[in-house]
Design a protein around this motif. Structure first.
Motif, PDB file in Angstrom:
ATOM      1  N   PHE A  59       0.781  -1.208   0.119  1.00 35.58           N
ATOM      2  CA  PHE A  59       0.049  -0.121   0.141  1.00 35.58           C
ATOM      3  C   PHE A  59       0.797   1.310  -0.174  1.00 35.58           C
ATOM      4  N   VAL A  60       0.726   2.085  -1.020  1.00 34.50           N
ATOM      5  CA  VAL A  60       1.599   3.248  -1.263  1.00 34.50           C
ATOM      6  C   VAL A  60       0.738   4.462  -0.691  1.00 34.50           C
ATOM      7  N   VAL A  61       1.486   5.087   0.155  1.00 35.90           N
ATOM      8  CA  VAL A  61       0.754   6.311   0.756  1.00 35.90           C
ATOM      9  C   VAL A  61       1.628   7.676   0.947  1.00 35.90           C
ATOM     10  N   ASP A  62       0.937   8.560   0.860  1.00 32.47           N
ATOM     11  CA  ASP A  62       1.862   9.886   0.568  1.00 32.47           C
ATOM     12  C   ASP A  62       1.801  10.528   2.212  1.00 32.47           C
ATOM     13  N   SER A  63       3.186  10.567   2.656  1.00 37.77           N
ATOM     14  CA  SER A  63       3.305  10.707   4.035  1.00 37.77           C
ATOM     15  C   SER A  63       2.924  12.185   4.312  1.00 37.77           C
ATOM     16  N   MET A  64       2.630  12.946   3.361  1.00 36.21           N
ATOM     17  CA  MET A  64       2.218  14.421   3.620  1.00 36.21           C
ATOM     18  C   MET A  64       0.905  14.423   4.139  1.00 36.21           C
ATOM     19  N   THR A  65       0.156  13.304   3.917  1.00 37.79           N
ATOM     20  CA  THR A  65      -1.305  13.509   4.189  1.00 37.79           C
ATOM     21  C   THR A  65      -1.639  13.250   5.708  1.00 37.79           C
ATOM     22  N   GLY A  66      -0.435  12.736   6.419  1.00 32.92           N
ATOM     23  CA  GLY A  66      -0.592  12.591   7.906  1.00 32.92           C
ATOM     24  C   GLY A  66      -1.453  11.500   8.259  1.00 32.92           C
ATOM     25  N   GLN A  67      -2.322  11.895   9.362  1.00 32.63           N
ATOM     26  CA  GLN A  67      -3.423  11.030   9.807  1.00 32.63           C
ATOM     27  C   GLN A  67      -4.464  10.639   8.891  1.00 32.63           C
ATOM     28  N   ASP A  68      -4.656  11.292   7.950  1.00 33.38           N
ATOM     29  CA  ASP A  68      -5.776  10.622   6.893  1.00 33.38           C
ATOM     30  C   ASP A  68      -5.029   9.598   6.100  1.00 33.38           C
ATOM     31  N   ALA A  69      -3.765   9.606   5.842  1.00 32.55           N
ATOM     32  CA  ALA A  69      -3.120   8.391   5.233  1.00 32.55           C
ATOM     33  C   ALA A  69      -3.351   7.035   6.202  1.00 32.55           C
ATOM     34  N   VAL A  70      -3.287   7.556   7.598  1.00 30.16           N
ATOM     35  CA  VAL A  70      -3.466   6.112   8.370  1.00 30.16           C
ATOM     36  C   VAL A  70      -4.914   5.515   8.239  1.00 30.16           C
TER      37      VAL A  70
END
Length: 445
Positions: free
Chosen positions: A218-229
């Motif tokens: 699962f690729v996630v943009d770390s800039m999105t913070g808690q939304d990414a989680v």
């Protein structure tokens, strides 16, 4: 990355400075600031609260060794807990299949296609694999073309069927193609989708069921913070993926995703993206990341990156030149190019213990060497080989040709002279031999 969090944690630990021992009162004050720092970094409230509770339980009653201050002990406890929170041990990628099939999933705009290329490049150069990239994003305009551009850039074949609108068929045909043509890794790049889009989520679930990958990432943009989680949880409920890839960790990220995601989905972070270049991919080491968050640097990763650019034969030639006083600007230019290949400068500085904190307000650009390179390129071959022949007239010409001034040219010549003397000293019987030093670094990998 994590600059803001590092600063706030550092201030929290300063509360214990001057105290002779750890007490419930000073621990409470410190951990209040630690919790606030984690929340500001967009870490989930419950995770931040549980984290500080565990730290408090370990800190209270700990005997402070005579060699440690209470603040130092607290840093160690926080470092150990941060490491555990982010996964504890490093998690490898499963390459057991023949071919090994890796399915890439994630949100729109998370950097999935680019990271598919980075992963293919990593497996090709570091693991001696023969990867095949598969274009299964049939919705985004120019997505197939983008993957072909990435593949061409890194020298990896891309399988695509532009007229086929069935990603399951494309993926299955790609695996057949891989088996028939000697590819031992297949990386399937799928369309970005929203967790709330039932039709799209069903589609990737169907691809997953059909190809039965060894790895689903699962690729996630770390800039999105808690939304990414939160998004990771929605995807994991549907796909039960094997690991997480955090992209854009080189940006101004608050770090909440890196710290929280393991606790929420109970899946390890396997890789991180640290820049735009195809080489900007790192295996995720929780303990090394904890060190960096706490401003301790990451010497092991720095040495590993240096070793990736290390060439024994070139080092041997360089050693001979230094011994004969023949080290010139062409050699210096080669060394600069090797440093640049190691990654972006700010990231490298952050790996040096204490340097990140000392230079936190200094803007370190990726083109930090551009003036030096311009000056060297403005020299004639003879001048690069024998810098001593650079008289006032030649320096003026070099300055004009490089868009710099005499002072900058003189400064570079002075620094080069000092560096040459230092390297010469390292060759002597009383100093470390350059080859032994590099060999020793190689042994630290």
């Amino acid at each position: 990355m994590f600059d803001n969090l590092s600063d706030k944690l550092d201030k929290a630990f300063h509360i214990l400075k001057g105290h002779g021992k750890i007490t419930e009162v000073n621990v409470a004050d410190t951990l209040k600031e630690v919790r606030r720092a984690l929340l500001d970094a967009d870490v989930n409230f419950k995770i931040a609260k549980d984290f500080t509770t565990r730290v408090k339980e370990k800190a209270i009653g700990e005997d402070v060794l005579t060699t440690l201050q209470p603040g130092q002990l607290m840093v160690k406890i926080v470092k150990d807990e941060l490491t555990e929170l982010m996964g504890g041990d490093v998690a490898g990628v499963n390459l057991s299949g023949n071919p090994s099939v890796i399915l890439m999933s994630g949100l729109q705009g998370s950097g999935k296609t680019t990271f598919s290329g980075k992963l293919a490049n990593f497996l090709q150069t570091k693991k001696n694999k023969k990867p095949l990239l598969v274009a299964c994003d049939i919705y985004r305009p120019a997505a197939i073309n983008q993957l072909h551009v990435v593949g061409e850039q890194i020298g990896v074949e891309v399988y695509s069927e532009p007229e086929n609108k069935n990603p399951v068929e494309i993926a299955l045909n790609a695996i057949k193609h891989a088996k028939a043509n000697g590819f031992n890794v297949v990386i399937v790049d799928t369309a970005g989708r929203l967790a709330v889009d039932e039709e799209m989520m069903t589609e990737i679930a169907n691809v997953h069921k059909a190809i039965q990958p060894q790895e689903t990432l699962f690729v996630v943009d770390s800039m999105t913070g808690q939304d990414a989680v939160n998004t990771a949880k929605a995807f994991n409920d549907r796909l039960n993926f094997d690991g997480v890839i955090l992209t854009k960790l080189d940006g101004d990220t608050r770090g909440g995703a890196a710290i929280s995601i393991k606790s929420v989905v109970d899946k390890p972070i396997k890789f991180i993206g640290t820049g735009e270049k195809m080489e900007a991919i790192d295996v995720f080491y929780p303990s090394r990341m904890a060190d960096r968050i706490l401003g301790m640097g990451d010497v092991v990763s720095l040495v590993e990156r240096a070793q990736e650019q290390y060439d024994e034969e070139e080092a041997r030639k360089l050693q001979k030149k230094i011994a004969k006083n023949e080290f010139g600007f062409d050699d210096f230019l080669t060394q600069i190019q090797q440093v640049k290949k190691m990654g972006n400068m700010k990231d490298l500085v952050g790996m040096i213990p204490g340097a990140g904190k000392a230079l936190k307000d200094v803007e370190i650009e990726d083109d930090a060497f551009k003036h030096i390179e311009a000056i060297i390129h403005s020299m004639t071959p003879d001048e690069r080989k024998k810098p001593a022949i650079l008289d006032a007239k030649r320096k003026a010409r070099v300055a004009k040709g490089s868009g710099t001034n005499i002072q900058q040219v003189n400064q570079l010549l002075k620094q080069f002279d000092q560096m040459s003397k230092m390297m010469k000293m390292m060759q002597g019987a009383g100093g470390k031999n350059l080859m032994r030093m590099m060999g020793g670094m190689k042994g630290m990998r």
